[in-house]
Scaffold this motif. Structure first.
Motif, PDB file in Angstrom:
ATOM      1  N   MET A   1       0.841  -1.183   0.000  1.00 19.59           N
ATOM      2  CA  MET A   1       0.000   0.000   0.000  1.00 19.59           C
ATOM      3  C   MET A   1       0.883   1.243   0.000  1.00 19.59           C
ATOM      4  SD  MET A   1      -2.930   1.183   2.711  1.00 19.59           S
ATOM      5  CE  MET A   1      -4.253   0.314   1.918  1.00 19.59           C
ATOM      6  N   PRO A   2       0.564   2.215  -0.843  1.00 16.43           N
ATOM      7  CA  PRO A   2       1.400   3.420  -0.901  1.00 16.43           C
ATOM      8  C   PRO A   2       1.325   4.221   0.398  1.00 16.43           C
ATOM      9  CG  PRO A   2      -0.627   3.731  -2.153  1.00 16.43           C
ATOM     10  CD  PRO A   2      -0.597   2.291  -1.717  1.00 16.43           C
ATOM     11  N   THR A   3       2.360   4.978   0.644  1.00 12.98           N
ATOM     12  CA  THR A   3       2.355   5.851   1.819  1.00 12.98           C
ATOM     13  C   THR A   3       2.231   7.310   1.427  1.00 12.98           C
ATOM     14  OG1 THR A   3       4.758   6.075   1.860  1.00 12.98           O
ATOM     15  CG2 THR A   3       3.815   4.256   3.118  1.00 12.98           C
ATOM     16  N   LEU A   4       2.352   7.611   0.144  1.00 10.65           N
ATOM     17  CA  LEU A   4       2.379   9.000  -0.309  1.00 10.65           C
ATOM     18  C   LEU A   4       1.439   9.191  -1.493  1.00 10.65           C
ATOM     19  CD1 LEU A   4       3.836  11.785  -0.078  1.00 10.65           C
ATOM     20  CD2 LEU A   4       5.468  10.915  -1.738  1.00 10.65           C
ATOM     21  N   ILE A   5       0.699  10.283  -1.470  1.00 14.39           N
ATOM     22  CA  ILE A   5      -0.153  10.663  -2.597  1.00 14.39           C
ATOM     23  C   ILE A   5       0.322  12.025  -3.083  1.00 14.39           C
ATOM     24  CG2 ILE A   5      -2.488  11.364  -3.284  1.00 14.39           C
ATOM     25  CD1 ILE A   5      -3.544   9.428  -1.148  1.00 14.39           C
ATOM     26  N   GLU A   6       0.523  12.147  -4.378  1.00 17.91           N
ATOM     27  CA  GLU A   6       0.860  13.434  -4.992  1.00 17.91           C
ATOM     28  C   GLU A   6      -0.107  13.664  -6.139  1.00 17.91           C
ATOM     29  OE1 GLU A   6       5.576  13.953  -4.176  1.00 17.91           O
ATOM     30  OE2 GLU A   6       4.991  13.135  -6.110  1.00 17.91           O
ATOM     31  N   GLN A   7      -0.657  14.854  -6.192  1.00 20.15           N
ATOM     32  CA  GLN A   7      -1.612  15.178  -7.248  1.00 20.15           C
ATOM     33  C   GLN A   7      -1.320  16.561  -7.804  1.00 20.15           C
ATOM     34  OE1 GLN A   7      -5.779  14.344  -6.539  1.00 20.15           O
ATOM     35  NE2 GLN A   7      -6.342  16.249  -7.547  1.00 20.15           N
ATOM     36  N   PRO A   8      -0.899  16.628  -9.051  1.00 15.07           N
ATOM     37  CA  PRO A   8      -0.705  17.944  -9.675  1.00 15.07           C
ATOM     38  C   PRO A   8      -2.046  18.648  -9.827  1.00 15.07           C
ATOM     39  CG  PRO A   8       0.324  16.190 -10.964  1.00 15.07           C
ATOM     40  CD  PRO A   8      -0.533  15.538  -9.930  1.00 15.07           C
ATOM     41  N   VAL A   9      -2.042  19.954  -9.629  1.00 12.99           N
ATOM     42  CA  VAL A   9      -3.239  20.775  -9.820  1.00 12.99           C
ATOM     43  C   VAL A   9      -2.834  22.044 -10.553  1.00 12.99           C
ATOM     44  CG1 VAL A   9      -4.492  19.915  -7.794  1.00 12.99           C
ATOM     45  CG2 VAL A   9      -3.000  21.895  -7.548  1.00 12.99           C
ATOM     46  N   GLU A  10      -3.801  22.634 -11.218  1.00 15.90           N
ATOM     47  CA  GLU A  10      -3.575  23.929 -11.858  1.00 15.90           C
ATOM     48  C   GLU A  10      -4.084  24.991 -10.902  1.00 15.90           C
ATOM     49  OE1 GLU A  10      -5.912  26.302 -15.149  1.00 15.90           O
ATOM     50  OE2 GLU A  10      -4.744  24.666 -16.047  1.00 15.90           O
ATOM     51  N   ALA A  11      -3.220  25.872 -10.494  1.00 18.65           N
ATOM     52  CA  ALA A  11      -3.598  26.964  -9.609  1.00 18.65           C
ATOM     53  C   ALA A  11      -3.636  28.242 -10.421  1.00 18.65           C
ATOM     54  CB  ALA A  11      -2.598  27.083  -8.462  1.00 18.65           C
ATOM     55  N   ARG A  12      -4.574  29.073 -10.128  1.00 16.65           N
ATOM     56  CA  ARG A  12      -4.669  30.379 -10.782  1.00 16.65           C
ATOM     57  C   ARG A  12      -4.323  31.433  -9.746  1.00 16.65           C
ATOM     58  NH1 ARG A  12      -5.845  30.555 -16.205  1.00 16.65           N
ATOM     59  NH2 ARG A  12      -6.878  28.670 -16.847  1.00 16.65           N
ATOM     60  N   LEU A  13      -3.251  32.138  -9.994  1.00 17.84           N
ATOM     61  CA  LEU A  13      -2.782  33.175  -9.089  1.00 17.84           C
ATOM     62  C   LEU A  13      -3.631  34.424  -9.258  1.00 17.84           C
ATOM     63  CD1 LEU A  13      -0.649  34.072  -7.020  1.00 17.84           C
ATOM     64  CD2 LEU A  13       0.764  34.798  -8.949  1.00 17.84           C
ATOM     65  N   VAL A  14      -4.244  34.874  -8.164  1.00 16.73           N
ATOM     66  CA  VAL A  14      -5.063  36.084  -8.196  1.00 16.73           C
ATOM     67  C   VAL A  14      -4.131  37.275  -8.047  1.00 16.73           C
ATOM     68  CG1 VAL A  14      -6.918  37.362  -7.077  1.00 16.73           C
ATOM     69  CG2 VAL A  14      -7.031  34.867  -7.201  1.00 16.73           C
ATOM     70  N   ALA A  15      -4.176  38.152  -9.021  1.00 22.05           N
ATOM     71  CA  ALA A  15      -3.319  39.341  -9.018  1.00 22.05           C
ATOM     72  C   ALA A  15      -4.149  40.543  -9.431  1.00 22.05           C
ATOM     73  CB  ALA A  15      -2.134  39.129  -9.968  1.00 22.05           C
ATOM     74  N   ALA A  16      -3.506  41.680  -9.515  1.00 22.19           N
ATOM     75  CA  ALA A  16      -4.209  42.900  -9.895  1.00 22.19           C
ATOM     76  C   ALA A  16      -4.662  42.864 -11.357  1.00 22.19           C
ATOM     77  CB  ALA A  16      -3.302  44.106  -9.663  1.00 22.19           C
ATOM     78  N   ALA A  17      -3.974  42.066 -12.182  1.00 22.01           N
ATOM     79  CA  ALA A  17      -4.334  41.980 -13.596  1.00 22.01           C
ATOM     80  C   ALA A  17      -5.699  41.310 -13.744  1.00 22.01           C
ATOM     81  CB  ALA A  17      -3.276  41.182 -14.357  1.00 22.01           C
ATOM     82  N   PRO A  18      -6.463  41.678 -14.785  1.00 23.09           N
ATOM     83  CA  PRO A  18      -7.793  41.099 -14.951  1.00 23.09           C
ATOM     84  C   PRO A  18      -7.758  39.595 -15.222  1.00 23.09           C
ATOM     85  CG  PRO A  18      -7.331  42.729 -16.680  1.00 23.09           C
ATOM     86  CD  PRO A  18      -6.158  42.704 -15.765  1.00 23.09           C
ATOM     87  N   ARG A  19      -6.725  39.102 -15.839  1.00 20.93           N
ATOM     88  CA  ARG A  19      -6.620  37.665 -16.146  1.00 20.93           C
ATOM     89  C   ARG A  19      -5.706  37.011 -15.132  1.00 20.93           C
ATOM     90  NH1 ARG A  19      -7.695  33.069 -17.977  1.00 20.93           N
ATOM     91  NH2 ARG A  19      -6.550  32.005 -19.612  1.00 20.93           N
ATOM     92  N   MET A  20      -6.194  35.945 -14.498  1.00 21.36           N
ATOM     93  CA  MET A  20      -5.384  35.250 -13.508  1.00 21.36           C
ATOM     94  C   MET A  20      -4.353  34.362 -14.206  1.00 21.36           C
ATOM     95  SD  MET A  20      -8.052  34.176 -10.512  1.00 21.36           S
ATOM     96  CE  MET A  20      -9.309  33.478 -11.548  1.00 21.36           C
TER      97      MET A  20
END
Length: 138
Positions: A1-20
């Motif tokens: 049984m594994p001891t570690l789980i890793e899951q890539p995710v896409e994060a959107r950085l909230v900034a002052a620009a209109p597009r994250m």
């Protein structure tokens, strides 16, 4: 049984620009530290140019799916049904990222399959950990 789980995710950085800006991140869970999850951001995605890792409670991430949670360095809250907001507070400033709630739910489901909620304490070897602390104190 594994001891570690890793899951890539896409994060959107909230900034002052209109597009994250989209940045890569990875959620981690290790049954040897059963109450915690980690979220890492690779060096190219950070202002300092070094990998940044935040560790916080698995329960904080779970509770943050349904309502605002956290009062310290890490805060989590829903943003509609399909987004989860994570705020990371440091002396240098605050980073706010959005990630897909379905990714969070999937990650938490996998962690619960590995270590069921309420059974985390069974993963701990307190005698070993105490011995390690005592060894380091001498």
């Amino acid at each position: 049984m594994p001891t570690l789980i890793e899951q890539p995710v896409e994060a959107r950085l909230v900034a002052a620009a209109p597009r994250m800006q989209s940045i890569p991140a990875t959620l981690h869970y290790d049954r040897r530290d059963p109450f915690a999850v980690r979220m890492t951001f690779p060096a190219p995605a950070t202002l300092e140019g070094v990998e940044v890792c935040w560790t916080f409670a698995r329960e904080l991430l779970r509770a943050g799916l349904t309502g605002p949670e956290g009062h310290g360095d890490v805060r989590v809250r829903p943003y509609g049904y399909d987004r989860t907001v994570l705020e990371f507070h440091a002396p240098e400033g605050t980073a706010v990222v959005h990630i897909h709630s379905t990714d969070v739910r999937h990650f938490l489901k996998r962690t619960t399959e590995l270590v069921p909620t309420g059974r985390e304490h069974l993963q701990l070897d307190l005698d070993h950990d105490l011995a390690e602390l005592m060894r380091d104190a001498c």
